[in-house]
Write an enzyme that holds these catalytic residues in place. Structure first.
Site: not given
Length: 267
Positions: A66, A153
């Site tokens: 990613d 997050e």
């Protein structure tokens, strides 16, 4: 660790209209060829490797990455040859930020035979509908792409948003976002999260597929009982074709299960 088994009125009228016409600011992205999903063996390094004390990421055949603007430009063909089979690419953040390398990375990964997918970094100071609208505006509904991802997050470095809602509010707002995204793309988003966020907000209660970060211990120890589809096992990976450190991940299954998942979960 168990292999996740796969499944095969927007709040705003403006969002309904946008979803119906499939519009977006990023246009002309190539469609990945799902049938060409040949798995290449991972040949990666790590500037800060973990001693897993037993079976770790090497036990899995399908590796990928990613990335965002911080990796700058990528030589995707070299990365593919090194064993990158999929790439989750940052597209948007909040309700007004677009990663400047998103379209370039998506095209490059696709043209190199790497399965591409787009992710959204969720911002807790912007409402869910606005964030979903922003993602839809900037990420075309591209046949063959992996399902969207919502990145959950805390961001302690944000200069504008330090708000940490109660867990019930987090889950309610994220559910709104995911429902809108699922209606537009035809696939429910994958949830990416970290250990502290997972525990504090009881993210398991949202259900669906997960992509879990665990860089010091395996997911079965960090997220006891959790089922996962992707595991992010390092943030200090070294891969040919990519300058500087990069996140590396594995898919929780064999090459045959990877191909089946791609067919079932492609947009």
């Amino acid at each position: 660790m168990t292999l996740t088994r796969f499944p095969a009125i927007c709040a705003l009228s403006a969002l309904l209209a946008l979803a119906a016409c499939g519009g977006g600011r990023t246009v002309g992205l190539p469609s990945p060829d799902i049938g060409a999903a040949t798995v290449t063996r991972a040949d990666f390094g790590d500037s800060d490797p973990t001693d897993w004390g037993g079976p770790g990421p090497a036990a899995y055949a399908v590796h990928g990455i990613d990335l965002s603007k911080f990796q700058s430009r990528v030589d995707w063909r070299r990365a593919r040859a090194a064993g990158v089979n999929f790439a989750f690419i940052k597209a948007t953040e909040g309700g007004d930020r677009l990663d400047p390398y998103f379209a370039e990375n998506f095209r490059g990964a696709t043209e190199a035979g790497i399965a591409p997918g787009a992710y959204h970094f969720y911002y807790f100071c912007t409402d869910a509908e606005r964030q979903a609208r922003w993602f839809i505006e900037n990420v075309p509904r591209t046949p063959g792409a992996m399902p969207p991802v919502v990145d959950l997050e805390w961001n302690p470095f944000s200069p504008t948003c330090t708000y940490r809602p109660p867990a019930e509010e987090v889950r309610a707002e994220v559910t709104k976002f995911m429902d809108i995204i699922a209606r537009h793309y035809g696939q429910r988003p994958i949830i990416y999260t970290t250990p502290d966020f997972w525990e504090r907000n009881e993210i398991a209660r949202l259900g669906g597929e997960t992509w879990l970060r665990a860089v010091a211990e395996t997911p079965d120890k960090v997220y006891p009982g959790a089922r996962w589809t992707f595991w992010q096992y390092t943030g200090t990976g070294i891969i040919d074709g990519i300058a500087g450190p990069v996140d590396i991940n594995v898919f929780a299954g064999s090459p045959a299960e990877w191909r089946a998942w791609r067919a079932a979960r492609a947009i």
